[in-house]
Design an enzyme around this catalytic site. Structure first.
Site, PDB file in Angstrom:
ATOM      1  NE  ARG A 163      -3.899  -2.096   0.245  1.00 13.63           N
ATOM      2  CZ  ARG A 163      -3.732  -3.333  -0.253  1.00 13.63           C
ATOM      3  NH1 ARG A 163      -2.650  -3.634  -0.967  1.00 13.63           N
ATOM      4  NH2 ARG A 163      -4.659  -4.246  -0.075  1.00 13.63           N
ATOM      5  CB  SER A 236      -8.845  -1.222   3.933  1.00 14.94           C
ATOM      6  OG  SER A 236      -9.205  -2.431   3.328  1.00 14.94           O
ATOM      7  CD  GLU A 332      -5.591   0.729   2.438  1.00 18.10           C
ATOM      8  OE1 GLU A 332      -5.309  -0.257   3.142  1.00 18.10           O
ATOM      9  OE2 GLU A 332      -6.279   0.643   1.410  1.00 18.10           O
TER      10      GLU A 332
HETATM   11  C1  LIG Z   1     -15.570  -0.446  -1.321  1.00 19.76           C
HETATM   12  C2  LIG Z   1     -14.080  -0.233  -1.514  1.00 19.76           C
HETATM   13  C3  LIG Z   1     -13.240  -1.320  -1.641  1.00 19.76           C
HETATM   14  C4  LIG Z   1     -11.855  -1.136  -1.825  1.00 19.76           C
HETATM   15  N1  LIG Z   1     -11.063  -2.246  -1.952  1.00 19.76           N
HETATM   16  C5  LIG Z   1      -9.734  -2.084  -2.135  1.00 19.76           C
HETATM   17  C6  LIG Z   1      -8.877  -3.229  -2.285  1.00 19.76           C
HETATM   18  O1  LIG Z   1      -9.329  -4.374  -2.282  1.00 19.76           O
HETATM   19  N2  LIG Z   1      -7.561  -3.024  -2.450  1.00 19.76           N
HETATM   20  C7  LIG Z   1      -7.017  -1.767  -2.485  1.00 19.76           C
HETATM   21  O2  LIG Z   1      -5.795  -1.654  -2.646  1.00 19.76           O
HETATM   22  N3  LIG Z   1      -7.795  -0.673  -2.348  1.00 19.76           N
HETATM   23  C8  LIG Z   1      -9.129  -0.798  -2.177  1.00 19.76           C
HETATM   24  N4  LIG Z   1      -9.933   0.303  -2.032  1.00 19.76           N
HETATM   25  C9  LIG Z   1      -9.319   1.646  -2.060  1.00 19.76           C
HETATM   26  C10 LIG Z   1      -9.403   2.319  -3.439  1.00 19.76           C
HETATM   27  O3  LIG Z   1     -10.301   1.659  -4.281  1.00 19.76           O
HETATM   28  C11 LIG Z   1      -8.033   2.374  -4.120  1.00 19.76           C
HETATM   29  O4  LIG Z   1      -7.094   3.035  -3.299  1.00 19.76           O
HETATM   30  C12 LIG Z   1      -8.103   3.089  -5.474  1.00 19.76           C
HETATM   31  O5  LIG Z   1      -6.863   3.001  -6.135  1.00 19.76           O
HETATM   32  C13 LIG Z   1      -8.495   4.534  -5.299  1.00 19.76           C
HETATM   33  O6  LIG Z   1      -8.672   5.091  -6.586  1.00 19.76           O
HETATM   34  P1  LIG Z   1      -9.303   6.511  -6.753  1.00 19.76           P
HETATM   35  O7  LIG Z   1      -9.168   6.880  -8.192  1.00 19.76           O
HETATM   36  O8  LIG Z   1     -10.657   6.555  -6.226  1.00 19.76           O
HETATM   37  O9  LIG Z   1      -8.302   7.371  -5.851  1.00 19.76           O
HETATM   38  P2  LIG Z   1      -8.517   8.761  -5.088  1.00 19.76           P
HETATM   39  O10 LIG Z   1      -9.127   8.513  -3.763  1.00 19.76           O
HETATM   40  O11 LIG Z   1      -9.165   9.734  -5.970  1.00 19.76           O
HETATM   41  O12 LIG Z   1      -6.979   9.161  -4.885  1.00 19.76           O
HETATM   42  C14 LIG Z   1      -6.137   8.366  -4.110  1.00 19.76           C
HETATM   43  C15 LIG Z   1      -4.742   8.984  -4.078  1.00 19.76           C
HETATM   44  O13 LIG Z   1      -4.177   8.976  -5.383  1.00 19.76           O
HETATM   45  C16 LIG Z   1      -3.877  10.301  -5.804  1.00 19.76           C
HETATM   46  N5  LIG Z   1      -4.185  10.360  -7.241  1.00 19.76           N
HETATM   47  C17 LIG Z   1      -5.345   9.973  -7.831  1.00 19.76           C
HETATM   48  N6  LIG Z   1      -5.242  10.114  -9.172  1.00 19.76           N
HETATM   49  C18 LIG Z   1      -4.011  10.625  -9.415  1.00 19.76           C
HETATM   50  C19 LIG Z   1      -3.320  11.008 -10.600  1.00 19.76           C
HETATM   51  N7  LIG Z   1      -3.854  10.888 -11.818  1.00 19.76           N
HETATM   52  N8  LIG Z   1      -2.076  11.520 -10.468  1.00 19.76           N
HETATM   53  C20 LIG Z   1      -1.495  11.640  -9.255  1.00 19.76           C
HETATM   54  N9  LIG Z   1      -2.090  11.286  -8.108  1.00 19.76           N
HETATM   55  C21 LIG Z   1      -3.336  10.780  -8.182  1.00 19.76           C
HETATM   56  C22 LIG Z   1      -4.741  11.207  -4.967  1.00 19.76           C
HETATM   57  O14 LIG Z   1      -4.188  12.512  -4.880  1.00 19.76           O
HETATM   58  C23 LIG Z   1      -4.733  10.453  -3.663  1.00 19.76           C
HETATM   59  O15 LIG Z   1      -3.534  10.699  -2.964  1.00 19.76           O
HETATM   60  C24 LIG Z   1     -11.310   0.161  -1.859  1.00 19.76           C
HETATM   61  C25 LIG Z   1     -12.177   1.271  -1.755  1.00 19.76           C
HETATM   62  C26 LIG Z   1     -13.548   1.073  -1.592  1.00 19.76           C
HETATM   63  C27 LIG Z   1     -14.430   2.285  -1.495  1.00 19.76           C
END
Ligand SMILES: Cc1cc2nc3c(=O)[nH]c(=O)nc-3n(C[C@H](O)[C@H](O)[C@H](O)COP(=O)(O)OP(=O)(O)OC[C@H]3O[C@@H](n4cnc5c(N)ncnc54)[C@H](O)[C@@H]3O)c2cc1C
Length: 336
Positions: A163, A236, A332
């Site tokens: 992570r 998480s 996380e």
């Molecule tokens: C129901 C649920 C289940 C999940 N299950 C898992 C799992 O099984 N495993 C797991 O690892 N995670 C899990 N997650 C967490 C999440 O899905 C991941 O962390 C995912 O990668 C987040 O993507 P996002 O685009 O929504 O990120 P955001 O929340 O929008 O951003 C996350 C981080 O990335 C940065 N970021 C986003 N896009 C960019 C970009 N283009 N350039 C630079 N920085 C950027 C943001 O600034 C922030 O720091 C879960 C979340 C939920 C809600």
């Protein structure tokens, strides 16, 4: 580029927090990133927002949010059993999974149904059911915000860990990722180290195919995790804590059913969900916030929860786990 002012972010974060951003810029192509950085992001504060599935907004954001919406999956090269895909930052992660199933590309099927965009996948090195995305990423492209310069990082440069990556360390909030390059395989192979997945395939007498593995992962997830479209959450909320072997032995003597996985350097990774459950927090509700009934590691917004209610639950969980186990849970989720 699309610009809006005083944007409600409620539908841009899976926790469903109703907060407002002073300025909200939708990035419609990678080419417009330098101009947006120059014009808007250099004036701090700013935040790059993907699908908001790993972000907890705790107050209105008095700055600029840049949100990539440009998507696309391109096959760049095929050699032997290897295929190289270039995926744009705004592509929803699960679309890439569907694309790989349709084209029979192996490697990321265990990461089915993780919410969010492809551009965020390397940031925390998403992982599930024995697979981490780092094992398929070849390079990451984007721009450094502080210098305005483009970058191209190899897998080693990304310094992936559990992570974690360089994007959560030195480059934290100082880059816009535009493309992620993945190497996948056309050769049939699966990662079946997670017992629950094997069991699910066996119980349903499903032959080993990409689609079946992906379907089973989706079913397991649906049974355990709340759907953010119905109950706001960020997956998480805490990292699984890593403890030294001695500490693990002491705890194991006290709690014989303690779950642990091997971690580097002889350390042990514990299940944060189990610790939270043992601290009495599984399915507990305080006001409109709480922990999920089927997975204590997931904090939820039962509807209309304020950021303060969610943080109140998080603080109480951290306190109670620490009091019982002497372990301080680390978030996380990205707290904004
Ligand atoms: C129901 C649920 C289940 C999940 N299950 C898992 C799992 O099984 N495993 C797991 O690892 N995670 C899990 N997650 C967490 C999440 O899905 C991941 O962390 C995912 O990668 C987040 O993507 P996002 O685009 O929504 O990120 P955001 O929340 O929008 O951003 C996350 C981080 O990335 C940065 N970021 C986003 N896009 C960019 C970009 N283009 N350039 C630079 N920085 C950027 C943001 O600034 C922030 O720091 C879960 C979340 C939920 C809600």
């Amino acid at each position: 580029m699309k610009l809006s002012e005083n944007q409600n972010l409620k539908t841009y974060n899976t926790f469903g927090m109703e907060v407002y951003a002073r300025r909200f810029v939708q990035l419609e192509s990678a080419e417009e990133v330098p101009a947006v950085m120059e014009e808007w992001l250099r004036q701090r504060p700013y935040y790059i927002l993907g699908g908001g599935a790993n972000t907890l907004f705790t107050e209105d954001f008095d700055g600029t949010i840049a949100h990539p919406v440009f998507g696309g999956i391109e096959m760049m090269e095929k050699s032997g059993e290897k295929v190289l895909l270039r995926v744009a930052a705004g592509e929803p992660w699960d679309n890439l999974i569907q694309y790989c199933i349709e084209h029979e590309y192996y490697g990321i099927e265990n990461l089915t149904a993780i919410p969010g965009l492809a551009g965020s996948a390397p940031v925390q090195n998403i992982g599930a059911y024995g697979v981490e995305v780092k094992d398929t990423i070849v390079k990451v492209q984007g721009y450094r915000i502080s210098t305005g310069e483009p970058f191209e990082l190899t897998n080693a440069d990304c310094r992936f860990a559990y992570r974690n990556s360089v994007f959560k360390q030195e480059m934290k909030n100082d880059c816009v990722i535009t493309y992620v390059w993945f190497q996948l395989s056309t050769e049939k192979h699966f990662t079946l180290t997670y017992q629950g997945l094997v069991q699910s395939l066996q119980e349903r007498e499903m032959p080993l195919t990409l689609r079946n593995v992906s379907d089973c992962v989706r079913r397991i997830r649906d049974a355990k995790l709340p759907d953010p479209a119905i109950i706001g959450n960020g997956g998480s909320f805490f990292k699984n804590p890593v403890v030294q072997a001695g500490k693990y032995r002491d705890l194991k003597a006290q709690y014989p059913d303690l779950v642990a996985y091997d971690a580097p350097n002889g350390d042990k990774k514990l299940s944060a969900g189990q610790l939270i459950e043992k601290a009495g927090w599984k399915g507990k509700r305080v006001g409109n916030a709480g922990t999920w009934k089927n997975q204590a590691l997931v904090l939820v917004n039962h509807g209309g929860a304020t950021p303060q209610e969610v943080l109140g639950v998080a603080d109480a969980v951290i306190h109670d786990v620490n009091a019982l186990f002497g372990i301080t849970l680390e978030m996380e989720i990205n707290r904004m």
